[in-house]
Every structure is written in structure tokens, then in C-alpha cells.
Scaffold this active site. Sequence first.
Site: not given
Length: 207
Positions: A12, A66, A110, A148, A151
Site C-alpha cells: 500500500g 469466479r 503499472h 477489458d 494493461d
Amino acid sequence: MLRTVVCVSGGGTNLQAIIDAVEAGRVTNVELVGVISNNKSAKALERAANHGIPGLCISPKDYEDREQFNEAFLEKLNAFAPDLIVLAGFLVKIPPAMVKEYGNRIINIHPSLIPSFCGVGYYGLKVHEKVLERGVKVTGATVHFVNDGMDEGPIIAQKAVCVEEGDTPEILQRRVMEQAEWILLPQAIDDFANNRIRVVDGKVIHK
Ligand code: GAR
């Protein structure tokens, strides 16, 4: 004020950078209304609690499949009525229904210069291991909207960071965080919250 939820999985430090920037007034028009973690022992939850931000944990491990997890995740997120969702080291794939409902309102950080060193299997320290294995001389971080793909969403901001001789994945990770991530992510949130970015034809335009 933009109701903002931050999703986390681990340490975090990016969440901390956001909290500090909001508290210092470097990010404006943002209210941090909740932190969601997929890991109940994430230090990030402790950081949220220290600043009076409600935190909760929801893990795919606690659901049969899921689909059930995805439904429950969306329900918990919706309960915060967020305007913006920030993935700050969140290592769970965002459910398609969530992407649909919050189109161009989910931001991810990222730790590489996308499209290098990203996609399936590239997360956290692994990214920096691969960077060192390949021997590239420049890496960095990218903030982008989530779609969707993995990255693959529209890129909001990127910052380059030099790889140095003798780097270990840990040393490089720290440098990328200090020189890029902790600066770039709060800045992108501030830009979003103050209407300075919009997506046109799949690309981000800064006003
Ligand atoms: C950060 O380096 C972030 O960019 C990365 O995980 C780390 C989390 O650190 N995210 C990804 O790899 C997403 N694909 P933190 O918990 O200390 O912010």
C-alpha cells in the site's frame, strides 16, 4: 468531491502516496471513501485505518467460483457509490461487468513503460525481475484507464526511470516507486478529479 475507492493487495505504498497527496492538498476534489483489499493481512488496510478510511477485504478464495466473487465484489464496490476507482497494486482481474459499469473511471498503476513488461504474469516484483533479465536500460511506470484487456486501456501518464548497474529487483522496484509511481498516480487522480483528462478514440487527451 469525487468519491474515490482505492483497491489494494499488499504494502500500500501507492495508497499512502495518494492519502498524503490528498491530505496535503496536492490532490483536490477527491474524497477517499473506501479501501478494498483482496488480502486481509495487507498492510494497506492498516494504512487506511490509520487515516480513518473504511477498509474491507474480499477475496476470490472465499467464493465457490469466479462468477460469484465478481458479483460480490461489484456489490461491495457499488455500496461506496464511487465516482472513481483506483487500482493501487491490486492484483485481481477486474470483472467485465465492473469495467462496463465504470467505463473510463477505473485507473491502474503499472510498474513498467506499457506496452513493455505488462500483461498476464507481469505484476509487482516480477516486472522488475523481467526488466533486469532482459537488460533494458530504461524502465518506468504507467498510469492508465482499465478496459477489458490486461494493461491495455488508454494511457494517462508515463514516466521513465533508469536501470542502474548492480540493481536487484527490490532496488529497482523502490526507485521506480520513488521516481515515478508515487508522483504519477496522485497527479493522474488530480487530473481526473479536476476534469483535465478525457478519452478520445481510445487515447487520453490532456486539456
Ligand atoms: C506497485 O509497484 C504497483 O505498480 C504494482 O504493484 C506494486 C504495489 O505496491 N502493480 C502491478 O504490478 C499491477 N500490475 P504498493 O502496494 O506498495 O503500492
